[in-house]
Design a protein around this motif. Structure first.
Motif, PDB file in Angstrom:
ATOM      1  N   SER A   3     -41.627  -2.790 -44.373  1.00 46.03           N
ATOM      2  CA  SER A   3     -41.989  -3.985 -45.150  1.00 46.03           C
ATOM      3  C   SER A   3     -40.998  -4.302 -46.244  1.00 46.03           C
ATOM      4  N   THR A   4     -40.587  -3.295 -47.041  1.00 44.87           N
ATOM      5  CA  THR A   4     -39.668  -3.578 -48.156  1.00 44.87           C
ATOM      6  C   THR A   4     -38.374  -4.151 -47.619  1.00 44.87           C
ATOM      7  N   ALA A   5     -37.881  -3.529 -46.569  1.00 40.99           N
ATOM      8  CA  ALA A   5     -36.616  -3.999 -45.990  1.00 40.99           C
ATOM      9  C   ALA A   5     -36.747  -5.437 -45.523  1.00 40.99           C
ATOM     10  N   PHE A   6     -37.919  -5.760 -44.940  1.00 44.83           N
ATOM     11  CA  PHE A   6     -38.124  -7.116 -44.454  1.00 44.83           C
ATOM     12  C   PHE A   6     -38.063  -8.120 -45.588  1.00 44.83           C
ATOM     13  N   TRP A   7     -38.853  -7.886 -46.667  1.00 40.62           N
ATOM     14  CA  TRP A   7     -38.894  -8.863 -47.766  1.00 40.62           C
ATOM     15  C   TRP A   7     -37.532  -8.969 -48.453  1.00 40.62           C
ATOM     16  N   LYS A   8     -36.858  -7.830 -48.565  1.00 36.91           N
ATOM     17  CA  LYS A   8     -35.518  -7.845 -49.192  1.00 36.91           C
ATOM     18  C   LYS A   8     -34.582  -8.704 -48.359  1.00 36.91           C
ATOM     19  N   ILE A  13     -30.570 -11.432 -47.888  1.00 39.32           N
ATOM     20  CA  ILE A  13     -29.538 -11.412 -46.854  1.00 39.32           C
ATOM     21  C   ILE A  13     -29.427 -12.782 -46.207  1.00 39.32           C
ATOM     22  N   THR A  14     -28.244 -13.337 -46.245  1.00 40.06           N
ATOM     23  CA  THR A  14     -28.012 -14.618 -45.582  1.00 40.06           C
ATOM     24  C   THR A  14     -26.985 -14.416 -44.475  1.00 40.06           C
ATOM     25  N   PRO A  15     -27.368 -14.676 -43.243  1.00 43.42           N
ATOM     26  CA  PRO A  15     -26.385 -14.546 -42.154  1.00 43.42           C
ATOM     27  C   PRO A  15     -25.210 -15.487 -42.405  1.00 43.42           C
ATOM     28  N   ARG A  16     -24.010 -15.057 -42.022  1.00 42.39           N
ATOM     29  CA  ARG A  16     -22.836 -15.873 -42.332  1.00 42.39           C
ATOM     30  C   ARG A  16     -22.778 -17.106 -41.412  1.00 42.39           C
ATOM     31  N   TYR A  17     -22.124 -18.143 -41.905  1.00 39.73           N
ATOM     32  CA  TYR A  17     -21.997 -19.401 -41.181  1.00 39.73           C
ATOM     33  C   TYR A  17     -21.137 -19.191 -39.926  1.00 39.73           C
ATOM     34  N   PRO A  18     -21.635 -19.561 -38.744  1.00 38.29           N
ATOM     35  CA  PRO A  18     -20.882 -19.286 -37.514  1.00 38.29           C
ATOM     36  C   PRO A  18     -19.589 -20.101 -37.427  1.00 38.29           C
ATOM     37  N   THR A  19     -18.510 -19.451 -36.989  1.00 39.24           N
ATOM     38  CA  THR A  19     -17.226 -20.145 -36.876  1.00 39.24           C
ATOM     39  C   THR A  19     -16.576 -19.967 -35.503  1.00 39.24           C
ATOM     40  N   LYS A  20     -17.062 -19.023 -34.713  1.00 35.39           N
ATOM     41  CA  LYS A  20     -16.417 -18.791 -33.403  1.00 35.39           C
ATOM     42  C   LYS A  20     -16.552 -20.042 -32.534  1.00 35.39           C
ATOM     43  N   GLN A  21     -15.488 -20.396 -31.838  1.00 36.85           N
ATOM     44  CA  GLN A  21     -15.481 -21.601 -31.012  1.00 36.85           C
ATOM     45  C   GLN A  21     -16.045 -21.344 -29.614  1.00 36.85           C
ATOM     46  N   TYR A  22     -16.657 -22.348 -29.050  1.00 38.34           N
ATOM     47  CA  TYR A  22     -17.223 -22.240 -27.701  1.00 38.34           C
ATOM     48  C   TYR A  22     -16.559 -23.231 -26.746  1.00 38.34           C
ATOM     49  N   THR A  23     -15.256 -23.459 -26.973  1.00 39.10           N
ATOM     50  CA  THR A  23     -14.486 -24.406 -26.157  1.00 39.10           C
ATOM     51  C   THR A  23     -14.627 -24.096 -24.678  1.00 39.10           C
ATOM     52  N   ASN A  24     -14.842 -25.123 -23.864  1.00 38.42           N
ATOM     53  CA  ASN A  24     -15.004 -25.023 -22.407  1.00 38.42           C
ATOM     54  C   ASN A  24     -16.309 -24.393 -21.948  1.00 38.42           C
ATOM     55  N   GLN A  25     -17.118 -23.915 -22.867  1.00 35.69           N
ATOM     56  CA  GLN A  25     -18.303 -23.173 -22.460  1.00 35.69           C
ATOM     57  C   GLN A  25     -19.547 -24.041 -22.304  1.00 35.69           C
ATOM     58  N   THR A  26     -20.440 -23.572 -21.441  1.00 33.80           N
ATOM     59  CA  THR A  26     -21.715 -24.251 -21.206  1.00 33.80           C
ATOM     60  C   THR A  26     -22.828 -23.381 -21.780  1.00 33.80           C
ATOM     61  N   VAL A  27     -23.657 -24.001 -22.606  1.00 35.61           N
ATOM     62  CA  VAL A  27     -24.711 -23.263 -23.299  1.00 35.61           C
ATOM     63  C   VAL A  27     -26.062 -23.889 -22.975  1.00 35.61           C
ATOM     64  N   ILE A  28     -27.053 -23.045 -22.678  1.00 40.85           N
ATOM     65  CA  ILE A  28     -28.422 -23.540 -22.488  1.00 40.85           C
ATOM     66  C   ILE A  28     -29.278 -22.923 -23.587  1.00 40.85           C
ATOM     67  N   VAL A  29     -30.059 -23.767 -24.286  1.00 39.34           N
ATOM     68  CA  VAL A  29     -30.969 -23.258 -25.318  1.00 39.34           C
ATOM     69  C   VAL A  29     -32.373 -23.741 -24.993  1.00 39.34           C
ATOM     70  N   THR A  30     -33.309 -22.829 -24.775  1.00 44.87           N
ATOM     71  CA  THR A  30     -34.680 -23.257 -24.504  1.00 44.87           C
ATOM     72  C   THR A  30     -35.410 -23.451 -25.831  1.00 44.87           C
ATOM     73  N   GLY A  31     -36.421 -24.316 -25.811  1.00 46.80           N
ATOM     74  CA  GLY A  31     -37.179 -24.578 -27.035  1.00 46.80           C
ATOM     75  C   GLY A  31     -36.297 -25.169 -28.112  1.00 46.80           C
ATOM     76  N   SER A  32     -35.465 -26.138 -27.730  1.00 47.94           N
ATOM     77  CA  SER A  32     -34.455 -26.630 -28.666  1.00 47.94           C
ATOM     78  C   SER A  32     -34.713 -28.017 -29.243  1.00 47.94           C
ATOM     79  N   ASN A  33     -35.950 -28.549 -29.098  1.00 48.64           N
ATOM     80  CA  ASN A  33     -36.152 -29.867 -29.706  1.00 48.64           C
ATOM     81  C   ASN A  33     -36.454 -29.761 -31.196  1.00 48.64           C
TER      82      ASN A  33
END
Lengths: 197, 98
Positions: A3-8, A13-33
């Motif tokens: 629990s403590t770790a979760f609330w902390k 903790i903020t995940p870092r802003y994504p920067t990796k490129q997905y050039t040419n790639q096809t991505v499927i995301v379910t539940g994405s509306n």
């Protein structure tokens, strides 16, 4: 995590802003509306994926999501597509998988869609959250696995299958595990403890 | 993977007191959905070492005591066997895809 770790982690903790490129790639995301799936899809579009497919139960909501993403990311409209996918229907999943076979490749499959419900109803013969959150993602994953493999070989890449779950599995008692047939036991309304699900 | 607690509509079927209390906690602790979605991206770009692993936020997480226990391992096998049966009924031959 405890629990403590979760609330902390929630506060500090903020995940870092994504920067990796997905050039040419096809991505499927379910539940994405909406929610996590929507924001993840938006990131993939921003990061130059060639194709991002919003796999959603309600295509009108998917269309709205698509418009919002195209507006904020200013990419070519052909980058984002909306495909219907209802995880409470095996027929819908099979149709989706069949359509996906025609894609040139699938690099990333994010299985994010899920339901939390306190109402016990049966879909496809099982309790709805078991169908939607357990059986259907496995069905979709296995149907698309050959395509992911084919993509790896053809394009010399490492396709990813990401399953969005929850740490609350730490708190689930799951008494049904003791039954001979777990899935049949989970489908018995009288014994169902929906909080545990 | 676990994305942490984020604003989203996953609780859209809740109502009443439960929902009200949830909303208060959420306002204080939950992450915005955009920030939460970063964990999905982080896992999408993770390398081979992440295969089959459980990720909490963006790093390797710890599964529950039950999952890691002997009973957990046995339950895992049992669930898989029974799930595989269900999947084969839905789409015969599908297990050949593994």
């Amino acid at each position: 995590m405890d629990s403590t770790a979760f609330w902390k982690s929630q506060l500090f903790i903020t995940p870092r802003y994504p920067t990796k490129q997905y050039t040419n790639q096809t991505v499927i995301v379910t539940g994405s509306n909406c929610g996590l799936g929507f924001e993840a899809a938006r990131h993939f579009v921003r990061l130059n994926a060639a194709k991002v497919i919003l796999a959603v139960r309600t295509t009108s909501k998917g269309d709205t999501a698509r418009q919002q993403i195209l507006k904020s990311e200013k990419k070519d409209p052909s980058v984002v597509e909306v495909w219907p996918l209802d995880l409470s229907s095996y027929a819908s999943i099979k149709d989706f998988a069949k359509k996906a076979q025609a894609l040139p490749r699938i690099d990333i499959l994010v299985q994010n869609a899920g339901i939390v419900t306190y109402n016990f109803i049966l879909t496809e013969g099982n309790e709805s959250s078991i169908t939607t959150n357990v059986i259907s993602p496995f069905l979709l994953s296995l149907l698309l696995l050959p395509k992911l493999r084919e993509t790896a070989v053809k394009f010399d890449t490492l396709p990813r299958l990401v399953l969005v779950e929850s740490f609350v599995h730490h708190h689930t008692k799951f008494p049904e595990r003791k039954a001979d047939n777990i899935f049949n036991e989970l489908a018995v309304k009288e014994k169902a403890n929906m909080e545990d699900r | 993977m676990d994305p942490g607690w984020c604003y989203s509509e996953v609780m859209r079927e809740w109502s009443g007191l439960k929902l009200a209390m949830f909303k208060i906690f959420r306002a204080i602790f939950a992450r915005s959905t955009e920030v939460g979605s970063r964990t999905i991206l982080a896992n999408a770009e993770a390398g081979e070492e992440s295969h089959g692993q459980y990720y909490d936020n963006c790093s390797l997480g710890r599964l529950s005591g039950f999952v890691l226990s002997d009973e957990g391992a046995a339950t895992q096998k049992k669930v898989w066997v029974q799930l595989a049966e269900i999947l084969e009924k839905i789409e015969p031959g599908i297990l050949g895809n593994i």
